[in-house]
Design a protein around this motif. Structure first.
Motif, mmCIF file in Angstrom:
data_model
loop_
_atom_site.group_PDB
_atom_site.id
_atom_site.type_symbol
_atom_site.label_atom_id
_atom_site.label_comp_id
_atom_site.label_asym_id
_atom_site.label_seq_id
_atom_site.Cartn_x
_atom_site.Cartn_y
_atom_site.Cartn_z
ATOM 1 N N LEU A 88 0.847 -1.238 0.128
ATOM 2 C CA LEU A 88 0.000 -0.057 -0.183
ATOM 3 C C LEU A 88 0.698 1.173 0.013
ATOM 4 C CD1 LEU A 88 -3.002 0.808 0.292
ATOM 5 C CD2 LEU A 88 -2.818 0.924 2.716
ATOM 6 N N LEU A 89 2.048 1.177 0.725
ATOM 7 C CA LEU A 89 2.973 2.528 0.712
ATOM 8 C C LEU A 89 3.494 2.621 -0.411
ATOM 9 C CD1 LEU A 89 4.216 4.554 2.550
ATOM 10 C CD2 LEU A 89 5.999 2.777 3.396
ATOM 11 N N ILE A 90 4.091 1.426 -1.214
ATOM 12 C CA ILE A 90 4.909 1.428 -2.440
ATOM 13 C C ILE A 90 3.858 2.294 -3.466
ATOM 14 C CG2 ILE A 90 5.883 0.194 -4.117
ATOM 15 C CD1 ILE A 90 7.031 -1.579 -1.734
ATOM 16 N N PHE A 91 2.878 1.750 -3.505
ATOM 17 C CA PHE A 91 1.967 1.999 -4.618
ATOM 18 C C PHE A 91 1.326 3.488 -4.391
ATOM 19 C CE2 PHE A 91 2.083 -2.427 -5.925
ATOM 20 C CZ PHE A 91 1.721 -2.235 -7.417
ATOM 21 N N ALA A 92 1.237 4.020 -3.156
ATOM 22 C CA ALA A 92 0.766 5.478 -2.814
ATOM 23 C C ALA A 92 2.048 6.317 -3.449
ATOM 24 C CB ALA A 92 0.528 5.579 -1.462
ATOM 25 N N VAL A 93 3.303 6.011 -3.125
ATOM 26 C CA VAL A 93 4.302 6.649 -3.611
ATOM 27 C C VAL A 93 4.544 6.899 -5.109
ATOM 28 C CG1 VAL A 93 6.906 6.874 -3.543
ATOM 29 C CG2 VAL A 93 5.633 6.203 -1.351
ATOM 30 N N ILE A 94 4.207 5.588 -5.795
ATOM 31 C CA ILE A 94 4.278 5.630 -7.368
ATOM 32 C C ILE A 94 3.230 6.522 -7.796
ATOM 33 C CG2 ILE A 94 3.419 3.976 -9.247
ATOM 34 C CD1 ILE A 94 4.677 1.763 -7.743
ATOM 35 N N ILE A 95 1.851 6.536 -7.340
ATOM 36 C CA ILE A 95 0.966 7.430 -7.660
ATOM 37 C C ILE A 95 1.310 8.785 -7.619
ATOM 38 C CG2 ILE A 95 -1.481 8.461 -6.986
ATOM 39 C CD1 ILE A 95 -2.172 5.425 -6.325
ATOM 40 N N MET A 96 2.248 9.337 -6.651
ATOM 41 C CA MET A 96 2.436 10.560 -6.001
ATOM 42 C C MET A 96 3.680 11.179 -7.227
ATOM 43 S SD MET A 96 2.791 11.306 -2.172
ATOM 44 C CE MET A 96 3.687 9.939 -1.587
ATOM 45 N N VAL A 97 4.504 10.089 -7.575
ATOM 46 C CA VAL A 97 5.509 10.566 -8.702
ATOM 47 C C VAL A 97 4.912 10.411 -9.994
ATOM 48 C CG1 VAL A 97 7.485 9.495 -10.115
ATOM 49 C CG2 VAL A 97 7.350 9.129 -7.363
ATOM 50 N N GLU A 98 3.702 9.722 -10.171
ATOM 51 C CA GLU A 98 3.024 9.838 -11.522
ATOM 52 C C GLU A 98 2.262 11.316 -11.606
ATOM 53 O OE1 GLU A 98 3.283 8.233 -14.248
ATOM 54 O OE2 GLU A 98 4.793 6.740 -13.475
ATOM 55 N N ALA A 99 1.654 11.645 -10.489
ATOM 56 C CA ALA A 99 0.924 12.869 -10.265
ATOM 57 C C ALA A 99 1.773 14.050 -10.523
ATOM 58 C CB ALA A 99 0.202 13.037 -9.066
ATOM 59 N N VAL A 100 2.995 14.027 -9.855
ATOM 60 C CA VAL A 100 3.815 15.230 -9.949
ATOM 61 C C VAL A 100 4.434 15.316 -11.444
ATOM 62 C CG1 VAL A 100 6.252 16.168 -9.367
ATOM 63 C CG2 VAL A 100 4.889 15.253 -7.671
ATOM 64 N N GLY A 101 4.533 14.098 -12.142
ATOM 65 C CA GLY A 101 5.093 14.391 -13.641
ATOM 66 C C GLY A 101 3.968 14.989 -14.491
ATOM 67 N N ARG A 102 2.863 14.623 -13.897
ATOM 68 C CA ARG A 102 1.581 15.255 -14.612
ATOM 69 C C ARG A 102 1.296 16.442 -14.593
ATOM 70 N NH1 ARG A 102 -3.253 13.356 -16.981
ATOM 71 N NH2 ARG A 102 -1.867 11.610 -17.526
ATOM 72 N N LEU A 103 1.802 17.211 -13.352
ATOM 73 C CA LEU A 103 1.855 18.642 -13.145
ATOM 74 C C LEU A 103 2.606 19.314 -14.173
ATOM 75 C CD1 LEU A 103 2.052 19.076 -9.256
ATOM 76 C CD2 LEU A 103 -0.053 19.558 -10.589
ATOM 77 N N TYR A 104 3.825 18.765 -14.621
ATOM 78 C CA TYR A 104 4.787 19.302 -15.553
ATOM 79 C C TYR A 104 4.352 19.146 -16.976
ATOM 80 C CZ TYR A 104 7.898 20.283 -11.435
ATOM 81 O OH TYR A 104 8.410 20.892 -10.329
ATOM 82 N N HIS A 105 3.738 17.963 -17.314
ATOM 83 C CA HIS A 105 3.267 17.629 -18.550
ATOM 84 C C HIS A 105 1.559 17.270 -18.512
ATOM 85 C CE1 HIS A 105 7.622 16.380 -18.456
ATOM 86 N NE2 HIS A 105 7.559 16.972 -19.435
ATOM 87 N N PRO A 106 0.979 18.486 -18.589
ATOM 88 C CA PRO A 106 -0.480 18.525 -18.296
ATOM 89 C C PRO A 106 -1.027 17.831 -19.699
ATOM 90 C CG PRO A 106 0.188 20.616 -18.860
ATOM 91 C CD PRO A 106 1.350 19.866 -18.581
ATOM 92 N N ALA A 107 -2.621 17.175 -19.620
ATOM 93 C CA ALA A 107 -2.976 16.714 -20.753
ATOM 94 C C ALA A 107 -4.517 16.681 -20.610
ATOM 95 C CB ALA A 107 -2.829 15.103 -20.660
ATOM 96 N N GLU A 108 -5.095 17.001 -21.816
ATOM 97 C CA GLU A 108 -6.430 17.073 -21.590
ATOM 98 C C GLU A 108 -7.430 16.177 -21.068
ATOM 99 O OE1 GLU A 108 -9.775 18.374 -25.109
ATOM 100 O OE2 GLU A 108 -7.939 18.431 -25.702
ATOM 101 N N ILE A 109 -8.358 16.421 -20.159
ATOM 102 C CA ILE A 109 -9.166 15.326 -19.740
ATOM 103 C C ILE A 109 -10.562 15.166 -20.296
ATOM 104 C CG2 ILE A 109 -9.818 14.457 -17.555
ATOM 105 C CD1 ILE A 109 -7.869 16.148 -16.264
ATOM 106 N N VAL A 110 -10.996 13.917 -20.460
ATOM 107 C CA VAL A 110 -12.365 13.730 -20.783
ATOM 108 C C VAL A 110 -13.188 13.216 -19.634
ATOM 109 C CG1 VAL A 110 -13.963 12.205 -22.235
ATOM 110 C CG2 VAL A 110 -11.849 12.836 -23.006
ATOM 111 N N TYR A 111 -13.793 14.574 -18.883
ATOM 112 C CA TYR A 111 -14.170 14.750 -17.609
ATOM 113 C C TYR A 111 -15.310 13.814 -17.346
ATOM 114 C CZ TYR A 111 -11.130 18.789 -16.932
ATOM 115 O OH TYR A 111 -10.162 19.656 -17.058
ATOM 116 N N LYS A 112 -16.448 13.930 -18.194
ATOM 117 C CA LYS A 112 -17.749 12.896 -17.805
ATOM 118 C C LYS A 112 -17.381 11.526 -17.837
ATOM 119 C CE LYS A 112 -20.684 16.591 -19.665
ATOM 120 N NZ LYS A 112 -21.889 16.690 -20.749
#
Length: 215
Positions: A88-112
């Motif tokens: 659980l701890l390892i995967f939470a860290v992976i998600i944070m790393v991926e999310a930080v990367g998305r902050l620098y490389h944003p993408a268009e989201i299909v919201y609905k």
């Protein structure tokens, strides 16, 4: 008998979680939602962790058919709970790393579409939590770990929905990513708590366990 009931419950949750995981990852990629993809990846960790919990009960059931040994059974459950907490701890860290990367490389989201699937994931997690909840979860680190996994995923699903709705309403895509980071930080805290409790049980330190159980 409790362990046999937990075995059946965890198996149902594993199957339900695996199906939802596939759907969320596919739609997370196609809709470009970081929070939804994070929820799917995190749910994948639950498939492994809750699967491990189920396997622990299978091992104990087979042991009980040939011998009695409550101490050994408890060790298996605590070890499984500790391993699940680590995952659980390892995967939470992976998600944070991926999310930080998305902050620098944003993408268009299909919201609905992303909101719809995240809502389905939330419903599945709530159903799983009801299946796994029981009044003695603090004395069984294995079932507690499985329960925490689905609660954590329900939290990430909820944060994904909130982040997606806010991002769509105000046209601020990075809110979706911030939601993923915040939920990951909370999950890290839960994982550390589980690791401490299961670790104490593995080291035969019940005094601390009983003190915490009273709270």
């Amino acid at each position: 008998m409790d362990k046999h009931r937990h075995e059946k419950k965890t198996l149902w949750v594993v199957l339900l979680t695996a199906l939802t995981m596939v759907v969320e990852i596919i739609f997370g990629i196609t809709t470009k939602s970081m929070a939804l993809l994070a929820d799917g990846i995190h749910m994948g960790s639950h498939v492994l962790a809750i699967g491990l919990s189920w396997l622990a009960y299978v091992i104990i059931r087979r042991w009980s058919a040939v011998q009695t040994g409550q101490g050994r059974s408890d060790k298996v459950l605590s070890l499984s709970g500790y391993t699940s907490g680590l995952m659980l701890l390892i995967f939470a860290v992976i998600i944070m790393v991926e999310a930080v990367g998305r902050l620098y490389h944003p993408a268009e989201i299909v919201y609905k579409e992303a909101i719809l699937v995240a809502t389905i994931g939330l419903v599945v997690n709530i159903a799983s939590a009801f299946l796994l909840h029981h009044e003695h979860e603090h004395s069984d680190h294995n079932i507690r770990a499985a329960y925490l996994h689905v609660i954590a995923d329900a939290f990430t699903s909820l944060s994904a929905i909130i982040g997606l709705v806010a991002a769509m309403k105000w046209d601020i895509p990075f809110i979706d990513t911030i939601a993923a980071i915040i939920s990951s930080l909370v999950i890290v805290k839960w994982a550390i708590g589980l690791l401490k409790d299961a670790g104490l049980a593995l080291m035969d330190m019940p005094g601390k366990q009983k003190k915490e159980h009273k709270h």
